[in-house]
Scaffold this motif. Sequence first.
Motif, PDB file in Angstrom:
ATOM      1  N   PHE A  40      51.844  11.168 -37.832  1.00  0.00           N
ATOM      2  CA  PHE A  40      51.578  10.283 -36.700  1.00  0.00           C
ATOM      3  C   PHE A  40      50.648  10.949 -35.685  1.00  0.00           C
ATOM      4  CE2 PHE A  40      52.800   8.580 -32.462  1.00  0.00           C
ATOM      5  CZ  PHE A  40      52.357   7.281 -32.641  1.00  0.00           C
ATOM      6  N   PHE A  41      50.849  12.241 -35.433  1.00  0.00           N
ATOM      7  CA  PHE A  41      49.933  12.966 -34.540  1.00  0.00           C
ATOM      8  C   PHE A  41      48.515  12.966 -35.117  1.00  0.00           C
ATOM      9  CE2 PHE A  41      53.375  15.819 -32.441  1.00  0.00           C
ATOM     10  CZ  PHE A  41      53.647  14.804 -31.538  1.00  0.00           C
ATOM     11  N   GLY A  42      48.429  13.073 -36.451  1.00  0.00           N
ATOM     12  CA  GLY A  42      47.124  12.991 -37.097  1.00  0.00           C
ATOM     13  C   GLY A  42      46.468  11.641 -36.870  1.00  0.00           C
ATOM     14  N   VAL A  43      47.270  10.583 -36.892  1.00  0.00           N
ATOM     15  CA  VAL A  43      46.768   9.230 -36.583  1.00  0.00           C
ATOM     16  C   VAL A  43      46.183   9.209 -35.170  1.00  0.00           C
ATOM     17  CG1 VAL A  43      47.467   6.835 -36.135  1.00  0.00           C
ATOM     18  CG2 VAL A  43      48.311   8.023 -38.169  1.00  0.00           C
ATOM     19  N   LEU A  44      46.905   9.773 -34.228  1.00  0.00           N
ATOM     20  CA  LEU A  44      46.457   9.760 -32.830  1.00  0.00           C
ATOM     21  C   LEU A  44      45.183  10.570 -32.616  1.00  0.00           C
ATOM     22  CD1 LEU A  44      49.873  10.116 -30.927  1.00  0.00           C
ATOM     23  CD2 LEU A  44      48.574   8.029 -31.412  1.00  0.00           C
ATOM     24  N   LEU A  45      44.930  11.558 -33.480  1.00  0.00           N
ATOM     25  CA  LEU A  45      43.732  12.375 -33.323  1.00  0.00           C
ATOM     26  C   LEU A  45      42.445  11.567 -33.458  1.00  0.00           C
ATOM     27  CD1 LEU A  45      44.323  15.741 -35.245  1.00  0.00           C
ATOM     28  CD2 LEU A  45      44.226  15.366 -32.771  1.00  0.00           C
ATOM     29  N   VAL A  46      42.527  10.424 -34.136  1.00  0.00           N
ATOM     30  CA  VAL A  46      41.327   9.607 -34.332  1.00  0.00           C
ATOM     31  C   VAL A  46      40.675   9.258 -32.998  1.00  0.00           C
ATOM     32  CG1 VAL A  46      40.487   7.340 -35.121  1.00  0.00           C
ATOM     33  CG2 VAL A  46      42.090   8.655 -36.538  1.00  0.00           C
ATOM     34  N   PHE A  47      41.474   9.004 -31.973  1.00  0.00           N
ATOM     35  CA  PHE A  47      40.919   8.529 -30.701  1.00  0.00           C
ATOM     36  C   PHE A  47      40.139   9.610 -29.950  1.00  0.00           C
ATOM     37  CE2 PHE A  47      44.540   5.839 -31.825  1.00  0.00           C
ATOM     38  CZ  PHE A  47      43.889   4.610 -31.896  1.00  0.00           C
ATOM     39  N   PRO A  48      40.693  10.825 -29.747  1.00  0.00           N
ATOM     40  CA  PRO A  48      39.861  11.856 -29.109  1.00  0.00           C
ATOM     41  C   PRO A  48      38.656  12.243 -29.964  1.00  0.00           C
ATOM     42  CG  PRO A  48      41.960  12.787 -29.830  1.00  0.00           C
ATOM     43  CD  PRO A  48      42.084  11.310 -29.928  1.00  0.00           C
ATOM     44  N   VAL A  49      38.803  12.193 -31.289  1.00  0.00           N
ATOM     45  CA  VAL A  49      37.670  12.506 -32.159  1.00  0.00           C
ATOM     46  C   VAL A  49      36.533  11.508 -31.937  1.00  0.00           C
ATOM     47  CG1 VAL A  49      36.887  12.427 -34.566  1.00  0.00           C
ATOM     48  CG2 VAL A  49      38.912  13.760 -33.965  1.00  0.00           C
ATOM     49  N   MET A  50      36.860  10.232 -31.841  1.00  0.00           N
ATOM     50  CA  MET A  50      35.838   9.211 -31.618  1.00  0.00           C
ATOM     51  C   MET A  50      35.089   9.456 -30.318  1.00  0.00           C
ATOM     52  SD  MET A  50      38.005   5.848 -32.843  1.00  0.00           S
ATOM     53  CE  MET A  50      36.844   4.677 -32.169  1.00  0.00           C
ATOM     54  N   VAL A  51      35.827   9.804 -29.263  1.00  0.00           N
ATOM     55  CA  VAL A  51      35.205  10.052 -27.958  1.00  0.00           C
ATOM     56  C   VAL A  51      34.304  11.281 -28.017  1.00  0.00           C
ATOM     57  CG1 VAL A  51      35.658  10.663 -25.552  1.00  0.00           C
ATOM     58  CG2 VAL A  51      37.075   8.929 -26.692  1.00  0.00           C
ATOM     59  N   LEU A  52      34.825  12.373 -28.598  1.00  0.00           N
ATOM     60  CA  LEU A  52      34.061  13.616 -28.659  1.00  0.00           C
ATOM     61  C   LEU A  52      32.821  13.466 -29.539  1.00  0.00           C
ATOM     62  CD1 LEU A  52      36.955  16.222 -28.930  1.00  0.00           C
ATOM     63  CD2 LEU A  52      35.376  15.944 -27.014  1.00  0.00           C
ATOM     64  N   GLN A  53      32.967  12.802 -30.663  1.00  0.00           N
ATOM     65  CA  GLN A  53      31.819  12.641 -31.553  1.00  0.00           C
ATOM     66  C   GLN A  53      30.734  11.789 -30.913  1.00  0.00           C
ATOM     67  OE1 GLN A  53      33.664  11.240 -35.223  1.00  0.00           O
ATOM     68  NE2 GLN A  53      33.727  13.308 -36.044  1.00  0.00           N
ATOM     69  N   ARG A  54      31.130  10.764 -30.209  1.00  0.00           N
ATOM     70  CA  ARG A  54      30.140   9.935 -29.517  1.00  0.00           C
ATOM     71  C   ARG A  54      29.376  10.766 -28.481  1.00  0.00           C
ATOM     72  NH1 ARG A  54      29.265   4.538 -29.040  1.00  0.00           N
ATOM     73  NH2 ARG A  54      28.317   3.780 -27.106  1.00  0.00           N
ATOM     74  N   ALA A  55      30.105  11.607 -27.738  1.00  0.00           N
ATOM     75  CA  ALA A  55      29.469  12.451 -26.728  1.00  0.00           C
ATOM     76  C   ALA A  55      28.520  13.461 -27.377  1.00  0.00           C
ATOM     77  CB  ALA A  55      30.536  13.180 -25.909  1.00  0.00           C
ATOM     78  N   PHE A  56      28.959  14.061 -28.497  1.00  0.00           N
ATOM     79  CA  PHE A  56      28.116  15.043 -29.186  1.00  0.00           C
ATOM     80  C   PHE A  56      26.862  14.403 -29.776  1.00  0.00           C
ATOM     81  CE2 PHE A  56      31.884  17.974 -29.511  1.00  0.00           C
ATOM     82  CZ  PHE A  56      31.277  19.055 -28.868  1.00  0.00           C
ATOM     83  N   VAL A  57      26.985  13.191 -30.295  1.00  0.00           N
ATOM     84  CA  VAL A  57      25.811  12.506 -30.837  1.00  0.00           C
ATOM     85  C   VAL A  57      24.777  12.289 -29.740  1.00  0.00           C
ATOM     86  CG1 VAL A  57      24.959  10.313 -31.747  1.00  0.00           C
ATOM     87  CG2 VAL A  57      26.948  11.397 -32.794  1.00  0.00           C
ATOM     88  N   HIS A  58      25.234  11.902 -28.555  1.00  0.00           N
ATOM     89  CA  HIS A  58      24.317  11.716 -27.429  1.00  0.00           C
ATOM     90  C   HIS A  58      23.662  13.038 -27.025  1.00  0.00           C
ATOM     91  CE1 HIS A  58      24.771   7.503 -26.542  1.00  0.00           C
ATOM     92  NE2 HIS A  58      26.086   7.598 -26.553  1.00  0.00           N
ATOM     93  N   GLY A  59      24.426  14.127 -27.106  1.00  0.00           N
ATOM     94  CA  GLY A  59      23.907  15.414 -26.670  1.00  0.00           C
ATOM     95  C   GLY A  59      23.097  16.150 -27.717  1.00  0.00           C
TER      96      GLY A  59
END
Length: 230
Positions: A40-59
């Motif tokens: 379940f914690f692995g499921v929740l990791l999807v959300f911070p990953v999405m935010v971080l990846q979006r930020a990294f793509v922009h940068g």
Amino acid sequence: MSVFSVLAAAIAPGVALLAYFYLKDRYDTEPVHLVMKVFFFGVLLVFPVMVLQRAFVHGLGDNPFVFSFIISAGVEEFLKWFLIYFVIYKHTSFDEPYDGIVYAVAGSLGFATLENVFYALLNSASISSLLFRALLPVSGHAMFGVIMGYHLGKAKFNPGLTRRHLALSLMLPIFWHGVFDYVLATTKTYWIWFMIPLMAFLWVRSLRKVNRANATSPLRVVRSEEQVKI
């Protein structure tokens, strides 16, 4: 297909692979509630990953190498490693090397399962496309989890090599995940000629690590002694 059918097809591969690796524990299976907690914690990791990846793509942009090894593999595997290390590594239930594999696979497949559900719902996925994802992305996350968990087990039960295996438990999953993503990103028409050998290699490598982890379990000796007494 109905929404229920799509969800079932998206969730089934992750659950099946988790059950497979869970049942590979020969000597002392882990508490189901703890394994599901990590899933379940692995499921929740999807959300911070999405935010971080979006930020990294922009940068950093979307260069295939940078995206594959840093934005995708780097972010995802680091957060999975962080989860397992700080939630499970020092837990009393982590009492044999194979346990690292069980928990790392659980966290990885929790992540892969929600990722698969999002893909299925947002792309109106067919059964064939979900089967493709079961054989590649979901299965790939399980393989990266085996590699991570194997070295976490080595780190915990080989005190003199702790730092080395902690480093390997993070760097090797990032490397193989990056290779996986880079192949898909750069070989649009002939990717299958690279991907099939890569997945076969990862499966063979992972199953060997499963056997090695079980073979070094301290509980193996205890069980052998109990059988002799009986």
